[in-house]
Structures are given as structure tokens and as C-alpha cells.
Motif scaffolding. Structure first.
Motif, short mmCIF file in Angstrom:
data_model
loop_
_atom_site.label_atom_id
_atom_site.label_comp_id
_atom_site.label_asym_id
_atom_site.label_seq_id
_atom_site.Cartn_x
_atom_site.Cartn_y
_atom_site.Cartn_z
N TYR A 40 -3.15 5.99 17.13
CA TYR A 40 -4.15 4.98 16.81
C TYR A 40 -3.63 3.62 17.25
N CYS A 53 1.01 15.74 12.06
CA CYS A 53 0.61 16.78 11.12
C CYS A 53 1.59 17.95 11.27
N LYS A 62 -7.07 5.18 9.94
CA LYS A 62 -8.12 6.11 10.37
C LYS A 62 -9.50 5.47 10.33
N SER A 63 -9.71 4.53 9.43
CA SER A 63 -11.02 3.87 9.33
C SER A 63 -11.25 2.86 10.44
N LYS A 64 -10.18 2.43 11.11
CA LYS A 64 -10.29 1.40 12.14
C LYS A 64 -10.32 1.94 13.56
N MET A 99 -2.69 5.34 5.83
CA MET A 99 -3.33 6.33 6.71
C MET A 99 -4.85 6.20 6.66
N GLU A 100 -5.41 6.06 5.46
CA GLU A 100 -6.86 5.90 5.33
C GLU A 100 -7.34 4.66 6.07
N PHE A 101 -6.61 3.56 5.92
CA PHE A 101 -6.99 2.31 6.58
C PHE A 101 -6.95 2.46 8.10
N GLN A 112 0.82 -1.20 0.00
CA GLN A 112 0.00 0.00 0.00
C GLN A 112 0.86 1.25 0.00
N GLU A 143 0.29 15.55 6.66
CA GLU A 143 0.26 14.39 7.54
C GLU A 143 1.24 13.31 7.09
N GLU A 150 -0.54 6.96 1.82
CA GLU A 150 -1.89 7.52 1.91
C GLU A 150 -2.93 6.43 2.20
N GLU A 151 -2.78 5.27 1.55
CA GLU A 151 -3.71 4.17 1.77
C GLU A 151 -3.59 3.61 3.18
#
Length: 121
Positions: A52, A67, A30-32, A26-28, A20, A78, A23-24
Motif C-alpha cells: 500500500y 499474511c 486498507k481504507s486509504k 492496518m484498518e486505516f 494506534q 496478517e 490492527e487500527e
């Protein structure tokens, strides 16, 4: 932000996440988890750090998303770090005195794990 691929594999249930981008990741992350944010109002460089913890493949992984302030702007860039289990506690204990010093002491040493941190050289 670097677009390097992760060498290691993360297995989530029956889904394997391979190679990954930062960026991917970080998205993952943040989604968890909602995360815990420490805002640095007096820092010249760090706007905030959010920690996290996510459960993957029968173990807990810990991350910090830092950040960094942009010059002449109210926004920030970020970067994600995979950190140790005690990093959040250690950072939270010292960031109010100096977010920069706490960052260099507790988060920056983990910069090579994901390869998603800025180059300070």
C-alpha cells in the motif's frame, strides 16, 4: 498480534492519529488504498503480501501487509510493516522464486519501525 502503541504521530488533514494498535493501523491503511497483492502459492509460510502507498502530511508512506499461513488451516495471520519506497518493486522481482527469501531480504528489515511484526526469535 502485538498491541504496542506507535511512538510517532501521523497527521492527516486536521486529524491527528495517536498511539494506534497494529490492527487500527492496518484498518486505516486498507481504507486509504486498494493495494497490490502478490500471492505465494508455493510458499510454506507466506500466503500473500499486499503493498500500500498512502499520502499523509505531504509525504507518501509505504506499507506491506504480510499474511502468514496458519498451520493446518486455509486462513492466515496478517502483520503490517512500514517499508521503503522500493520494497514493492524489489519483492515483486524475487517473490516468485522464493517468497520467504524475498520477505527476509526486503520486508523483515523494517520490522522494528511499527513493532507490529511477529517475533521470529
Amino acid at each position: 498480534m502485538k498491541k504496542y502503541l506507535i511512538i510517532s504521530l501521523l497527521t492527516i488533514g486536521s486529524i491527528t492519529i495517536k498511539a494506534q494498535t497494529c490492527e487500527e493501523i492496518m484498518e486505516f491503511v486498507k481504507s486509504k488504498d486498494y493495494g497490490t497483492t502478490y500471492t505465494s502459492y508455493n510458499s510454506d509460510a507466506i500466503s500473500k503480501v499486499t503493498f500500500y502507498s498512502i499520502y499523509v502530511d505531504y509525504k507518501t508512506l509505504y506499507f506491506a501487509i504480510v499474511c502468514f499461513k496458519k498451520k493446518y488451516s486455509y486462513s492466515c495471520n496478517e502483520y503490517i510493516y512500514q517499508v521503503g519506497s522500493d520494497t514493492k518493486f524489489n519483492y515483486s522481482y524475487e517473490y516468485y522464486d522464493s517468497a520467504g527469501k524475498a520477505f527476509w531480504k526486503y520486508i523483515q528489515p523494517y520490522s522494528k519501525i511499527l513493532g507490529c511484526s511477529p517475533n521470529f526469535e
